[in-house]
Design a protein around this motif. Structure first.
Motif, mmCIF file in Angstrom:
data_model
loop_
_atom_site.group_PDB
_atom_site.id
_atom_site.type_symbol
_atom_site.label_atom_id
_atom_site.label_comp_id
_atom_site.label_asym_id
_atom_site.label_seq_id
_atom_site.Cartn_x
_atom_site.Cartn_y
_atom_site.Cartn_z
ATOM 1 N N ASN A 110 43.789 54.096 6.423
ATOM 2 C CA ASN A 110 44.413 52.900 5.838
ATOM 3 C C ASN A 110 43.530 52.261 4.777
ATOM 4 O O ASN A 110 44.016 51.786 3.748
ATOM 5 N N LEU A 116 58.286 54.883 -6.471
ATOM 6 C CA LEU A 116 58.125 53.766 -7.389
ATOM 7 C C LEU A 116 58.406 54.237 -8.821
ATOM 8 O O LEU A 116 57.827 55.214 -9.275
ATOM 9 N N VAL A 174 50.859 50.105 3.278
ATOM 10 C CA VAL A 174 49.734 50.832 3.879
ATOM 11 C C VAL A 174 49.772 50.660 5.393
ATOM 12 O O VAL A 174 49.967 49.561 5.896
ATOM 13 N N GLY A 175 49.613 51.762 6.098
ATOM 14 C CA GLY A 175 49.597 51.690 7.556
ATOM 15 C C GLY A 175 50.979 51.794 8.186
ATOM 16 O O GLY A 175 51.108 51.836 9.399
ATOM 17 N N GLY A 226 54.965 46.883 -8.164
ATOM 18 C CA GLY A 226 54.877 48.187 -7.496
ATOM 19 C C GLY A 226 53.602 48.308 -6.684
ATOM 20 O O GLY A 226 53.601 48.815 -5.556
ATOM 21 N N LYS A 227 52.495 47.813 -7.239
ATOM 22 C CA LYS A 227 51.217 47.889 -6.521
ATOM 23 C C LYS A 227 51.222 46.964 -5.302
ATOM 24 O O LYS A 227 50.660 47.313 -4.261
ATOM 25 N N GLN A 231 53.154 48.810 -2.703
ATOM 26 C CA GLN A 231 52.367 49.933 -2.190
ATOM 27 C C GLN A 231 51.311 49.445 -1.204
ATOM 28 O O GLN A 231 51.097 50.053 -0.157
ATOM 29 N N LYS A 232 50.696 48.307 -1.513
ATOM 30 C CA LYS A 232 49.685 47.753 -0.608
ATOM 31 C C LYS A 232 50.337 47.301 0.697
ATOM 32 O O LYS A 232 49.788 47.505 1.779
ATOM 33 N N VAL A 282 45.534 52.232 -4.275
ATOM 34 C CA VAL A 282 46.661 51.587 -4.961
ATOM 35 C C VAL A 282 46.327 51.217 -6.415
ATOM 36 O O VAL A 282 47.183 51.282 -7.284
ATOM 37 N N PHE A 324 55.562 57.017 -8.858
ATOM 38 C CA PHE A 324 55.689 58.400 -8.378
ATOM 39 C C PHE A 324 57.036 58.645 -7.746
ATOM 40 O O PHE A 324 57.730 57.732 -7.315
#
Lengths: 484, 293
Positions: free
Chosen positions: B239, A262, A254-255, A246-247, A250-251, B246, A468
């Motif tokens: 960002n 999740l 980003v952007g 999940g992490k 999530q990374k 995270v 979340f």
């Protein structure tokens, strides 16, 4: 001499028939309403974890295949699904629910064959809940204005969905049903060890006449999932699985403007107070941790028993564990089926060793375990410290840690002392105490005097590192809508 | 002889106290004419951590306050701000606003606080549900605050951006660690004085001045912060903060809004910072009596 009830009693096996199911030898990808061979022509075997025999060959989707699926989903979204009257959308989803109900037993057998879960569970829990989930969300499609008054509601577009192996069909239903009801199209990837019921669902979707491309099923491993997560034309990622993955997701997001939900790991506390109905509580403990071999993100894996009754509860729990039947998932007597994969069995065994190395006391009942296949006896750890690794990390197997407590405040602190926050159980006869605990435990689902209950109308999801967003109920809709 | 004016030392606000930054550092933001406004605290990572500790301590009791009581306290903030309206208008003008714009911003801030004060004991009724499950259980879902919320205040306004982000967070029972506008910090410090005299418990709102670029990373990577809200941040910083968030799966929201617009207040700013909790309990079912009389 007094004879123990469970001495020398054996069960006659009561095997579920499997001759009525229809499985192909080889499954392709379901893209744009058609069954398509994977571009790299690679397939992998899926096995029955109860006997390690091959069930079928499954296509492994490449980046190009995922791209094809996303394009089909986009086309279906733009040309068909987003233009269709919501009431018609609802009728398609109702139709899928009905077709699933008609073939429920076939689904149950296949689910047990491939995942290792007991036929009693797949027949009575997983499959009915999956059907009901479609039936419940179907009706929301043309009532979304009532769910979010005073807000502008728009569908998101294409949803990429990645699901785990512990509740294969149920997780597919949790993902697909609300996405479709909210007006999105879907690219879904089942877990590599449990693709079959998702593919059987694709057959039903085909049979239902759902417009091509509205639901696409791409099978494969982590790279297939990564191709979905990183695809630029996906508007929403929904993932259920481990906190570590999940992490990573999530990374990766980003952007980007992708919306994400999740549903991740847990280490949920199950709390037994002195005034609890003890026999019911013991059943609740067993159901909390041994249901589905403990492959449950919300499993009640940390047991907290109030000191005054600890001895009694542990004694009764051990007695109850003696009567648990570990074995063939297709046998209707079986309580604990097969561990889903060799890798997962190794993970569980690694934690059993850690538990012993940490100086805790391990207990396993005397049960016979089949020679072939992946099995793990139900396991208790006593004398566990709050700092023990086995009390902190998610094991995802039939392994329970037991700690004691004296006061309400103490157990609230201990229960909340975890990076996870998915669920908790509370057993007491005192109503005011239940509400004290439910409001102070930092977790998304609280089961009071029950455990591991699920329903399509009931929102499910975690606090903190358990992820979340919510799935199920009215609140589960917002994950698939743009609200403004 | 004319009277010599007493100047205010601008401080930060942690746990209900007004210390200077532990680092001893300062910076001099300039007014519209290029003249230094004051020696403002250039807060440090350590200040951020101290503020998080204060916010965590305050969170439990604040979230357990009666919703009605929270509403009264929020309304009290509006009352206190109203009484010091002239001071805020003056500070906004010193920081470059016209008198009309300054008056408008302060009035809108007061009205926005009143708006959120009213939501305290209503949002949970609007957004909760009783769920008709098929089994014999009573099942309901209600909202609970996420916990400690990091707030990187909108940088182009001194007061309204700050108020628009803090109020929905505390309305819902969260506690906050707020990084003020770097270039326009005066109203943030004076707002802390308003908070201090409004019955808001110590630690519920903590306000730090300095460089968000420097401090926001500490906030985003802090394992005891549950959510991070920002507004109109440049993409690169946003960002970077998203990536740092995270590690403990912080909930992160970046609002691109012009807070001076009247309708930039809504229920979803509250619900974004809420978790949904579902509770199950069996219903006794012994047969016999039915409700069908």
């Amino acid at each position: 001499m007094k004879k123990e009830l469970n001495d020398n009693w054996d069960y006659s096996s009561s095997l579920e028939a499997i001759n009525h199911i229809q499985l192909k030898k080889k499954y392709n990808l379901f893209i744009d309403g058609k069954w398509i061979a994977p571009s790299k022509n690679t397939y992998f075997k899926t096995i029955n974890p109860a006997n390690e025999e091959t069930l079928a060959e499954i296509a492994s989707a490449s980046k190009e295949d995922v791209d094809l699926a996303v394009k089909a989903a986009r086309k279906a979204y733009t040309n068909v699904w987003s233009k269709m009257p919501a009431s018609e959308r609802a009728k398609y989803i109702y139709r899928i629910a009905r077709l699933m109900q008609e073939r429920a037993r076939e689904f149950a057998v296949i689910e047990s064959l491939e995942s290792g879960k007991t036929i009693r569970e797949s027949r009575d829990v997983d499959i009915p809940l999956a059907c009901n989930h479609f039936f419940y969300y179907a009706g929301w499609a043309d009532k979304l204005d009532y769910a979010f008054p005073n807000q502008k509601i728009e569908s998101l577009g294409v949803a990429g969905q990645i699901i785990p192996w512990n509740f294969p069909l149920l997780m597919a239903a949790w993902k697909i049903a609300p996405a479709l009801a909210a007006g999105n199209t879907v690219v879904l990837k089942p877990a590599e060890t449990t693709s079959l019921t998702a593919l059987k669902l694709a057959e039903i979707i085909e049979e239902s006449g759902l417009p091509p491309g509205v639901v696409n099923i791409v099978t494969g491993f982590g790279e297939t999932g990564a191709a979905i997560v990183n695809h630029p034309d996906i508007n929403k990622i929904a993932f259920t699985g481990s906190t570590a993955v999940g992490k990573i997701i999530q990374k990766a997001l980003v952007g980007t403007s992708k919306k994400v939900t999740l549903e991740l790991g847990g280490k949920s506390a199950n709390i037994i107070f002195e005034d609890a109905p003890i026999d019911q509580a013991v059943e609740g403990i067993v159901n909390g941790i041994f249901f589905n071999q403990g492959h449950v993100c919300c499993a009640g894996s940390r047991l907290y028993v109030q000191e005054g009754i600890a001895e009694k509860v542990i004694k009764k729990l051990k007695q109850r564990m003696e009567s648990l039947y570990v074995g063939d998932p297709l046998d209707k007597n079986t309580d604990i089926g097969a561990i889903n994969s060799k890798e997962q069995l190794q993970t569980i065994e690694k934690y059993l060793k850690i538990g012993l190395d940490e100086g805790t006391e391990m207990y396993q009942p005397k049960c016979t375990i089949p020679k072939k296949g992946f099995y793990c006896a139900p396991t208790l750890f006593l004398n566990v410290a709050q700092s023990s690794i086995i009390a902190q990390e998610e094991i995802f197997g039939p392994v329970l840690t037991i700690q004691t407590f004296r006061t309400v405040d103490e157990v609230i602190q201990k229960a909340n002392n975890s990076p996870f926050g998915l669920a908790a159980g509370v057993w007491t006869d005192k109503g005011s105490r239940i509400f004290n605990l439910t409001s102070k435990l930092r977790a998304g689902v609280i089961w009071a005097n029950c455990y591991n209950k699920f329903d399509p109308t009931s929102p499910f999801g975690g606090y903190k590192e358990s992820g979340f967003g919510r799935e199920g109920g009215l609140h589960g809709l917002s994950a698939y809508l743009k609200l403004s | 002889m004319s009277r010599l004016e007493v100047l205010k030392t601008y401080k930060i606000f942690i746990g209900g106290q007004f210390p200077r930054t532990e680092s001893g550092r300062y910076y001099k933001p300039l007014d519209s004419k290029g003249k230094a406004l004051a020696n403002i605290c250039l807060s440090s990572r350590k200040d951020v951590r101290n503020a998080v500790v204060a916010a965590r301590k305050a969170f439990g009791p604040w979230s357990e306050r009666a919703a009605f009581n929270r509403g009264q306290i929020l309304y009290r903030i509006a009352e206190m701000l109203e009484g010091r309206q002239a001071q805020f208008v003056d500070e906004l003008m010193r920081q470059g606003s016209s008198k009309v714009a300054a008056t408008n911003e302060v009035n809108l801030s007061i009205d926005r606080i009143v708006y959120y004060a009213g939501w305290c004991d209503k949002y949970n009724q609007v957004l909760s549900s009783v769920n008709p499950v098929s089994s014999s259980h009573f099942n309901f879902s209600s909202l609970e605050p996420m916990g400690v919320v990091g707030v990187v205040a909108e940088q182009s306004t001194s007061l309204i951006g700050l108020v628009s982000l803090i109020l929905p967070a505390i309305c819902g029972g969260n506690s906050t660690v707020v990084l003020a506008s770097e270039k326009l910090p005066l109203c943030a410090v004076t707002f802390a004085e308003v908070i201090h005299s409004s019955d808001v418990p110590a630690g519920v709102i903590n306000i730090l001045t300095g460089s968000p670029e420097e401090m926001a990373a500490t906030l985003a990577s802090h394992m005891d912060v549950n959510a991070l809200i920002t507004s109109n941040l440049e993409t690169k910083l946003s960002n970077k903060l998203a990536l740092l968030s995270v590690d403990n799966l912080k909930r992160k929201f970046d609002y691109e809004e012009n807070w001076v617009e009247k309708d930039k207040q809504a229920l979803h700013y509250i619900s974004d910072l809420q978790e949904i909790k579902t509770t199950w309990h069996p219903i006794e079912n012994v047969g016999g009596a039915s409700s069908s009389y």
